[in-house]
Design a protein around this motif. Structure first.
Motif, mmCIF file in Angstrom:
data_model
loop_
_atom_site.group_PDB
_atom_site.id
_atom_site.type_symbol
_atom_site.label_atom_id
_atom_site.label_comp_id
_atom_site.label_asym_id
_atom_site.label_seq_id
_atom_site.Cartn_x
_atom_site.Cartn_y
_atom_site.Cartn_z
ATOM 1 N N VAL A 265 32.993 54.224 23.046
ATOM 2 C CA VAL A 265 33.704 55.220 23.443
ATOM 3 C C VAL A 265 35.124 55.054 22.665
ATOM 4 C CG1 VAL A 265 35.134 55.938 25.505
ATOM 5 C CG2 VAL A 265 32.890 55.554 25.677
ATOM 6 N N ASN A 266 35.676 56.102 21.974
ATOM 7 C CA ASN A 266 37.106 56.337 21.502
ATOM 8 C C ASN A 266 37.159 57.809 21.174
ATOM 9 O OD1 ASN A 266 39.344 55.460 19.827
ATOM 10 N ND2 ASN A 266 38.756 53.508 20.704
ATOM 11 N N ASP A 267 38.312 57.823 20.355
ATOM 12 C CA ASP A 267 38.908 59.197 20.124
ATOM 13 C C ASP A 267 37.842 60.102 19.006
ATOM 14 O OD1 ASP A 267 40.667 61.037 19.850
ATOM 15 O OD2 ASP A 267 42.129 59.970 18.918
ATOM 16 N N LEU B 256 35.311 60.572 32.393
ATOM 17 C CA LEU B 256 35.980 59.886 31.520
ATOM 18 C C LEU B 256 37.452 60.267 31.397
ATOM 19 C CD1 LEU B 256 33.458 61.198 28.628
ATOM 20 C CD2 LEU B 256 33.901 58.755 29.440
ATOM 21 N N GLY B 257 38.308 59.278 30.652
ATOM 22 C CA GLY B 257 39.793 59.748 30.535
ATOM 23 C C GLY B 257 39.873 60.927 29.473
ATOM 24 N N TRP C 115 40.862 61.409 26.534
ATOM 25 C CA TRP C 115 40.562 61.400 25.049
ATOM 26 C C TRP C 115 39.287 60.369 24.702
ATOM 27 C CZ3 TRP C 115 43.501 64.666 22.475
ATOM 28 C CH2 TRP C 115 44.832 64.895 22.865
ATOM 29 N N GLN C 116 38.778 60.219 25.877
ATOM 30 C CA GLN C 116 37.426 59.352 25.588
ATOM 31 C C GLN C 116 36.329 60.234 25.279
ATOM 32 O OE1 GLN C 116 37.479 57.032 29.553
ATOM 33 N NE2 GLN C 116 37.666 55.378 28.181
#
Lengths: 137, 137, 137
Positions: free
Chosen positions: C52-54, C111-112, C114-115
Motif C-alpha cells: 500500500v502506497n502512493d 483506506l487513508g 493517499w493509500q
C-alpha cells in the motif's frame, strides 16, 4: 461475529518518532468484548508504519538509524518533483511495513513477552491517523 | 465463527536458521475444521520472523546472506548497552517481517505453487515460540 | 460470517511492473456484501509483492530504484545454480512484502486519503496470480 473500528490521531513534534500503542490497542480489544479473534493495527498514511518490536530506547534509536541508512533522507527522489520532500518517508514505511495483525486469545492481545506494538512516524509535525480494527467473537 | 490457536516451540542449534512450517500450519487448519477463513502465523519474539517464499536451499542461503548484508551482526548497536548482543536479530526480524496471513479456502491453505511458510530464527539456541491462529467457519 | 475469494491474473510486458489494484479489490468487497471485516490481498508467487502506497509516478519509480539498490539483479545468487535467474525478485518480494490486510468498514475499503493497493511484479512476462479474500459480515 463482532467487529469494532477505532481511529487514533497523532501529531508528533519530531519529524520521525516511535510511539508505543500497545495499551491503546489492548483497550480497544477489551472494549470490543472479543474473546477469540484478531486485531489489525494499520497506519492510514503512506509515510508512517506500524511494527512489533522491543520497548527499549536503544533498539528504537538503532531502528531509526537503520531506516535512515537504508532509506535515506536528503536524496533527490523523483517524488520531490511534485513539490514533496518526503520520499524517504515512503520508503521507510515500505521497509518497516505499515501494519500488523495481533491475535486475540481469551480476550487479550496474544503477544510474546517482549512484543510491543509501535506506531512509527516518518513525516510528522502534522495530523496523522491509525486504524485499530478488532474482529472475532 | 470458529477460532483455534496453537503454539509451536523451536530451539535451533544454529544462531540463525530457517524452518519450513507449512505442514505444521496445514495440520492446524485441518484440525480447526475451518473451510473458509484465514490463518495468522506469527513469531512471538522480536528476534525472529515468519515469511512466505521458496523451499530451495540456494535461495534460503541467499536470503540469509542478504539479511546479514542489510542488517549486519558485529555492529556496535545501542541496544547492546543493555548487555544484549542481538541488535542485528531485531533488524532482521523487522526486514523480513514477523508474520504472514494465509487464506484458507475449501478447507486448505490457499498458497501458490511455490509458496512455503518459513519460521526464520535470528537469535537461536534457546526456546522460542510461534503462534498459529485460524479464524473462519 | 461471509467469505468470498477471487483471483486475478497478470501478465506484464515488463520484467518489473507496478499495477494499481485498488478498484479491483474494492469491487470484490462490494460484491461480497461484507459491511464489517477485512480483505487480504496477497501475491501467490514468490517473486511478486503487494503493498500500500502512493499512486504517484515519481514515487513508483523511486520504489523501483530503491528495490533494485537493496535487492539488486545481476548478482550471482546461489539460487541461480538451479537454472533460475530471478534471485533478486525473491528478495524484492521479501523486502516489499507479499501481502496486505485492508479493513472493510461500512461496506467499503477503509483506506487513508493517499493509500492505494499495488501489485508489484518482479519477474514478469508470464502469468502470475493474486488472491483477494474478504471475510466479515
Amino acid at each position: 461475529m463482532k467487529a469494532i473500528t477505532e481511529y487514533r490521531w497523532f501529531q508528533t513534534k519530531r519529524q520521525r518518532d516511535y510511539i508505543n500503542v500497545t495499551d491503546e490497542v489492548a483497550g480497544v480489544v477489551q472494549k470490543s468484548g472479543v474473546r477469540e479473534g484478531m486485531v489489525l493495527v494499520s497506519a492510514m498514511h503512506i509515510t508512517a508504519g506500524v511494527y512489533v518490536n522491543d520497548a527499549e530506547d536503544g533498539i528504537i534509536q538503532d531502528i531509526d538509524e537503520w531506516l535512515e541508512k537504508l532509506a535515506p533522507s536528503g536524496v533527490d527522489y523523483r517524488h520531490h518533483r511534485t513539490g514533496e520532500t518526503n520520499g524517504d518517508a515512503h520508503l521507510k514505511s515500505l521497509l518497516i511495513h505499515h501494519q500488523v495483525m495481533v491475535p486475540v486469545t481469551e480476550g487479550a492481545l496474544d503477544l510474546g513477552p517482549w512484543q510491543q506494538i509501535y506506531y512509527a512516524e516518518f513525516d510528522g509535525r502534522r495530523r496523522k491517523r491509525m486504524v485499530i480494527k478488532v474482529m472475532g467473537e
